[in-house]
Design an enzyme around this catalytic site. Structure first.
Site, mmCIF file in Angstrom:
data_model
loop_
_atom_site.group_PDB
_atom_site.id
_atom_site.type_symbol
_atom_site.label_atom_id
_atom_site.label_comp_id
_atom_site.label_asym_id
_atom_site.label_seq_id
_atom_site.Cartn_x
_atom_site.Cartn_y
_atom_site.Cartn_z
ATOM 1 N N ARG A 105 0.839 -1.197 0.000
ATOM 2 C CA ARG A 105 0.000 0.000 0.000
ATOM 3 C C ARG A 105 0.865 1.234 0.000
ATOM 4 N NH1 ARG A 105 -4.681 0.602 4.419
ATOM 5 N NH2 ARG A 105 -2.878 0.922 5.728
ATOM 6 N N THR A 109 -1.288 7.534 -0.586
ATOM 7 C CA THR A 109 -2.562 7.405 -1.325
ATOM 8 C C THR A 109 -3.399 6.229 -0.829
ATOM 9 O OG1 THR A 109 -1.629 5.911 -2.965
ATOM 10 C CG2 THR A 109 -1.431 8.275 -3.409
ATOM 11 N N ASP A 201 0.275 -3.185 12.041
ATOM 12 C CA ASP A 201 0.714 -3.554 10.692
ATOM 13 C C ASP A 201 1.102 -5.036 10.687
ATOM 14 O OD1 ASP A 201 2.248 -1.923 8.070
ATOM 15 O OD2 ASP A 201 2.595 -4.056 8.448
ATOM 16 N N ASP A 204 4.690 -6.009 9.383
ATOM 17 C CA ASP A 204 5.746 -5.618 10.323
ATOM 18 C C ASP A 204 5.744 -6.501 11.564
ATOM 19 O OD1 ASP A 204 6.749 -3.622 8.737
ATOM 20 O OD2 ASP A 204 5.489 -2.054 9.615
HETATM 21 C C1 PRP Z 1 -1.174 -4.789 4.364
HETATM 22 C C2 PRP Z 1 -2.024 -6.029 4.448
HETATM 23 C C3 PRP Z 1 -2.810 -5.972 3.166
HETATM 24 C C4 PRP Z 1 -3.030 -4.489 2.988
HETATM 25 C C5 PRP Z 1 -4.439 -4.172 3.404
HETATM 26 O O1 PRP Z 1 -0.093 -4.984 3.520
HETATM 27 O O2 PRP Z 1 -1.261 -7.210 4.601
HETATM 28 O O3 PRP Z 1 -2.135 -6.512 2.035
HETATM 29 O O4 PRP Z 1 -2.094 -3.821 3.846
HETATM 30 O O5 PRP Z 1 -4.720 -2.839 3.197
HETATM 31 P P1 PRP Z 1 -5.824 -2.352 2.167
HETATM 32 O O6 PRP Z 1 -7.031 -3.206 2.378
HETATM 33 O O7 PRP Z 1 -6.051 -0.929 2.562
HETATM 34 O O8 PRP Z 1 -5.278 -2.483 0.777
HETATM 35 P P2 PRP Z 1 0.989 -3.834 3.252
HETATM 36 O O9 PRP Z 1 0.539 -2.975 2.129
HETATM 37 O O10 PRP Z 1 1.332 -3.150 4.535
HETATM 38 O O11 PRP Z 1 2.231 -4.637 2.684
HETATM 39 P P3 PRP Z 1 3.188 -5.685 3.423
HETATM 40 O O12 PRP Z 1 2.400 -6.953 3.645
HETATM 41 O O13 PRP Z 1 4.287 -5.883 2.445
HETATM 42 O O14 PRP Z 1 3.649 -5.075 4.722
HETATM 43 N N1 URA Z 2 -2.632 -3.208 6.820
HETATM 44 C C1 URA Z 2 -2.269 -3.697 8.041
HETATM 45 O O1 URA Z 2 -1.310 -4.484 8.150
HETATM 46 N N2 URA Z 2 -2.975 -3.305 9.110
HETATM 47 C C2 URA Z 2 -4.021 -2.462 9.025
HETATM 48 O O2 URA Z 2 -4.634 -2.151 10.054
HETATM 49 C C3 URA Z 2 -4.376 -1.971 7.758
HETATM 50 C C4 URA Z 2 -3.668 -2.368 6.672
#
Ligand code: PRP
Ligand code: URA
Length: 210
Positions: A105, A109, A201, A204
């Site tokens: 994400r 944005t 997150d 993380d």
């Molecule tokens: C997180 C989560 C989803 C996304 C959800 O991933 O694991 O993929 O955010 O958010 P959304 O519904 O608003 O799209 P992130 O983008 O943080 O990536 P990562 O798993 O690489 O940390």
């Molecule tokens: N992605 C995450 O990992 N946690 C949230 O709460 C939203 C998006």
């Protein structure tokens, strides 16, 4: 509130493990293990509607008319956080194939940015489970499902641990044919697109990157 095409898995063991998962004091090691265990429990429920066909086998004593899953199963984790859920499902369906979709994400944005997509050639023959612990704005899940739909699979379910109402609404708008299976529906998103109360997150917390 009633949501169409959304199944919430209401089970004491899931509520117990999900509470541990949400706890800010849970370590990365325990977080990973809990997310994997939760996905394993979820698999039992999401497979309930799968088609089986008859097959004849021999027990050590006599012939037996048994059942086997009719369709191929493909698990598609959204990287990174979906990987631990995929492992939990693979523990239950070890013969499943696995596709990978890499999305993150954009922090300003909140739109998903794609960096990887590799799906099995036979995805069109599969019941597909797209997996990601978090359904927040729904942007990542919606894009991932669109990429899977290009392969015209037999069915798609989206499996998550926590869903926000906002994300559920986006999937209902973009993909009304896709069933959403979640363990809980939380209250809302905050101004940074994080789920409240949520668990922070997921990526993380799984990988210890922050
Ligand atoms: C997180 C989560 C989803 C996304 C959800 O991933 O694991 O993929 O955010 O958010 P959304 O519904 O608003 O799209 P992130 O983008 O943080 O990536 P990562 O798993 O690489 O940390
Ligand atoms: N992605 C995450 O990992 N946690 C949230 O709460 C939203 C998006």
């Amino acid at each position: 509130m009633e949501y169409r095409n959304v199944q919430v898995l209401n089970h004491p063991l899931i509520r117990h493990k999900l509470t541990l998962l949400r706890n800010r004091n849970t370590t990365h090691k325990d977080f990973r293990e809990l997310a994997e265990e939760l996905a394993g429990l979820m698999t039992y429920e999401v497979c309930r509607g799968m088609h089986t066909r008859e097959c004849r086998i021999e027990t050590p004593l006599e012939p037996y008319g048994g059942q086997e899953l009719e369709n191929e199963v493909t698990i598609v984790p959204i990287l990174r956080a979906g990987l631990v859920m995929a492992q939990g499902m693979l523990d239950m369906i070890p013969h499943a194939k696995v596709g990978h979709i890499g999305l993150f994400r954009d922090e300003s944005t909140l739109q998903p940015v794609q960096y990887y997509c590799k799906l099995p050639d036979s995805t069109h023959e599969s019941d597909v489970f797209v997996v990601d612990p978090m359904l927040a704005t729904g942007g990542s899940a919606s894009l991932a499902i669109s990429l899977v739909k290009e392969r015209q699979p037999r069915s798609i379910s989206f499996c998550c641990i926590i869903a926000a109402p906002e994300g559920i609404a986006v999937l209902a708008r973009d993909h009304p044919d896709v069933k959403v299976v979640t363990m809980e529906i939380d209250r809302q998103l905050n101004e940074n697109g994080y789920i409240l109360p949520g668990l922070g997150d997921a990526g993380d917390r799984i990988y210890g990157t922050k």
